[in-house]
Design a protein around this motif. Sequence first.
Motif, PDB file in Angstrom:
ATOM      1  N   MET A   1       0.842  -1.186   0.000  1.00  0.00           N
ATOM      2  CA  MET A   1       0.000   0.000   0.000  1.00  0.00           C
ATOM      3  C   MET A   1       0.878   1.237   0.000  1.00  0.00           C
ATOM      4  SD  MET A   1      -3.001   1.175   2.651  1.00  0.00           S
ATOM      5  CE  MET A   1      -4.200   0.149   1.806  1.00  0.00           C
ATOM      6  N   VAL A   2       0.434   2.236  -0.769  1.00  0.00           N
ATOM      7  CA  VAL A   2       1.163   3.494  -0.860  1.00  0.00           C
ATOM      8  C   VAL A   2       0.206   4.635  -0.538  1.00  0.00           C
ATOM      9  CG1 VAL A   2       2.500   5.045  -2.336  1.00  0.00           C
ATOM     10  CG2 VAL A   2       2.711   2.565  -2.635  1.00  0.00           C
ATOM     11  N   PHE A   3       0.600   5.491   0.395  1.00  0.00           N
ATOM     12  CA  PHE A   3      -0.123   6.729   0.688  1.00  0.00           C
ATOM     13  C   PHE A   3       0.573   7.872  -0.034  1.00  0.00           C
ATOM     14  CE2 PHE A   3      -1.859   4.519   4.401  1.00  0.00           C
ATOM     15  CZ  PHE A   3      -3.149   5.036   4.456  1.00  0.00           C
ATOM     16  N   VAL A   4      -0.163   8.612  -0.838  1.00  0.00           N
ATOM     17  CA  VAL A   4       0.398   9.788  -1.490  1.00  0.00           C
ATOM     18  C   VAL A   4      -0.332  11.002  -0.923  1.00  0.00           C
ATOM     19  CG1 VAL A   4       0.917  10.944  -3.658  1.00  0.00           C
ATOM     20  CG2 VAL A   4       0.876   8.445  -3.561  1.00  0.00           C
ATOM     21  N   GLU A  23      -0.799   5.089   8.877  1.00  0.00           N
ATOM     22  CA  GLU A  23      -0.437   3.713   8.565  1.00  0.00           C
ATOM     23  C   GLU A  23      -1.087   2.744   9.550  1.00  0.00           C
ATOM     24  OE1 GLU A  23       3.422   0.750   8.760  1.00  0.00           O
ATOM     25  OE2 GLU A  23       3.756   2.854   8.242  1.00  0.00           O
ATOM     26  N   LEU A  24      -1.110   3.113  10.826  1.00  0.00           N
ATOM     27  CA  LEU A  24      -1.740   2.253  11.828  1.00  0.00           C
ATOM     28  C   LEU A  24      -3.228   2.068  11.541  1.00  0.00           C
ATOM     29  CD1 LEU A  24      -0.012   3.749  14.996  1.00  0.00           C
ATOM     30  CD2 LEU A  24       0.298   1.415  14.132  1.00  0.00           C
ATOM     31  N   VAL A 285      -3.506   4.961  -2.006  1.00  0.00           N
ATOM     32  CA  VAL A 285      -4.462   5.907  -1.453  1.00  0.00           C
ATOM     33  C   VAL A 285      -3.864   7.296  -1.655  1.00  0.00           C
ATOM     34  CG1 VAL A 285      -5.708   6.685   0.594  1.00  0.00           C
ATOM     35  CG2 VAL A 285      -5.275   4.235   0.254  1.00  0.00           C
ATOM     36  N   ALA A 286      -4.521   8.112  -2.472  1.00  0.00           N
ATOM     37  CA  ALA A 286      -3.974   9.420  -2.838  1.00  0.00           C
ATOM     38  C   ALA A 286      -4.928  10.520  -2.402  1.00  0.00           C
ATOM     39  CB  ALA A 286      -3.721   9.493  -4.339  1.00  0.00           C
ATOM     40  N   HIS A 287      -4.430  11.436  -1.572  1.00  0.00           N
ATOM     41  CA  HIS A 287      -5.247  12.520  -1.040  1.00  0.00           C
ATOM     42  C   HIS A 287      -4.989  13.803  -1.815  1.00  0.00           C
ATOM     43  CE1 HIS A 287      -5.900  15.751   2.212  1.00  0.00           C
ATOM     44  NE2 HIS A 287      -7.088  15.367   1.806  1.00  0.00           N
ATOM     45  N   SER A 288      -6.071  14.498  -2.183  1.00  0.00           N
ATOM     46  CA  SER A 288      -5.991  15.834  -2.747  1.00  0.00           C
ATOM     47  C   SER A 288      -5.062  15.873  -3.970  1.00  0.00           C
ATOM     48  CB  SER A 288      -5.527  16.808  -1.658  1.00  0.00           C
ATOM     49  OG  SER A 288      -5.584  18.150  -2.081  1.00  0.00           O
ATOM     50  N   MET A 289      -4.046  16.727  -3.942  1.00  0.00           N
ATOM     51  CA  MET A 289      -3.128  16.862  -5.061  1.00  0.00           C
ATOM     52  C   MET A 289      -2.399  15.563  -5.351  1.00  0.00           C
ATOM     53  SD  MET A 289      -2.070  18.899  -7.374  1.00  0.00           S
ATOM     54  CE  MET A 289      -0.716  18.893  -8.570  1.00  0.00           C
ATOM     55  N   VAL A 311      -7.417   4.609  -4.703  1.00  0.00           N
ATOM     56  CA  VAL A 311      -8.423   5.333  -3.926  1.00  0.00           C
ATOM     57  C   VAL A 311      -8.001   6.793  -3.896  1.00  0.00           C
ATOM     58  CG1 VAL A 311      -9.587   5.581  -1.708  1.00  0.00           C
ATOM     59  CG2 VAL A 311      -8.908   3.306  -2.504  1.00  0.00           C
ATOM     60  N   THR A 312      -8.746   7.649  -4.571  1.00  0.00           N
ATOM     61  CA  THR A 312      -8.489   9.079  -4.501  1.00  0.00           C
ATOM     62  C   THR A 312      -9.502   9.692  -3.538  1.00  0.00           C
ATOM     63  OG1 THR A 312      -9.819   9.334  -6.533  1.00  0.00           O
ATOM     64  CG2 THR A 312      -7.432   9.340  -6.757  1.00  0.00           C
ATOM     65  N   VAL A 313      -9.046  10.574  -2.684  1.00  0.00           N
ATOM     66  CA  VAL A 313      -9.909  11.136  -1.647  1.00  0.00           C
ATOM     67  C   VAL A 313      -9.683  12.636  -1.553  1.00  0.00           C
ATOM     68  CG1 VAL A 313      -8.183  10.441   0.066  1.00  0.00           C
ATOM     69  CG2 VAL A 313     -10.458  11.092   0.819  1.00  0.00           C
TER      70      VAL A 313
END
Length: 405
Positions: A1-4, A23-24, A285-289, A311-313
């Motif tokens: 999983m990658v958080f952007v 992450e938790l 999971v990519a937030h905003s920009m 997942v874009t949020v």
Amino acid sequence: MVFVHGVGNRGGTLYQRRSTYQELLARVFLLPAVSDDPASTPVFAPLWGDAAAHARWRHASVPGRDVESLGGAVSDLDQDVVDAALEAVRWGRCEPDTLLLELAAQGLEDAVAVLFAALPGAVGDIGALTRAAHVAVQVLAYLRTQEGLHPEADSAVRHPWLASLRNDRELVTRLLQESEGYAFLPDGTPSRKRAPRRPEVLGPEGLLATVGWLRRKAVSAAQRPLRSRLFPALSDTVTACLGDILVYLKERGSVAEPGPIVRIVGATLDAAAEHRGDGDPLVVVAHSMGGNIVYDLLTHFRPDLAVDILVTVGSQVGYFEELKLFHASDDRIPNADEPKVALPTTIGRWVNVVDLNDPLAFRAAPVFAGVEDYRIPTGALWAHSGYLNEPGFYERVAGRLRSPR
């Protein structure tokens, strides 16, 4: 999983705490929906913000404040949450000791959202954050159970014990007692079973410490004028958004010479793809920009990469495509034969999450074929900055991913 991450994130202690906390929450809520071994699934979080906008005059061009008060590039997430939630304190509708209790009277989930969203700012110990993330599971499972039992009822019916409480400390203590033993089954259904108490979360490093922190913030906020609190929060959000977007578009580069942000995010996706096990999906999971950056990367800079679930949020991918700002944008679309942009072959499943209270969140399904738009109704003024620190967000997205598209 990658958080952007999205706009306004910069390196530092608070960013690290938030990243660890997110992450938790992903491990206890989201990863069980897509992985057979969520505890050992690698989670990556590229920090691209340090390569983004840096105001040379420390935002002196922002109206309504002096240079000395500018501080960092953006306001903290926890301050956004507190400033928005504590207007009741300023206007005398409740006391600092009963902020959460007043929110709970309208909806206990709102009080829970504020409590857990404030954790990274209030609690610096990683062990305490870890315990709190696990406690969030039992609390959310309890809330979902009560919603199922009383779907049309208000908080007074769902949680009659609220009426006997006097302050926020009592609220948190009783909430932990009432939610004891609740958990989610593998299919995401909430249930209750006998479970050992977790007395450590009641200690000075746990949720009660957050209650004290919120009270101190409330007292301070109540002593400041409304405009001095809300205007900086709003203008910082707009400034961060504009700055990071403009710098990215200016410096994203070309396929032959990609810019620094493209290189940072691309390298992280490479590392995630390399570390995933056989049969495991690559989830971003990519937030905003962050959503715009990932889309640009997958459709132009790195079409050799493939993401199983995106997942874009709170993102603007749909709007960016309407303005044809991506390298892969085709000015001929839409047309009679192609009413929407085809789902990129590099994306297996795309879920786009929006909150109607978030002015920076845009739909994607009317623009892209095959995208699933999902509305998360927080009703919160801090919607854009608060998504990724709220356990309820992860729990709802996990339910979406468990169901067929």
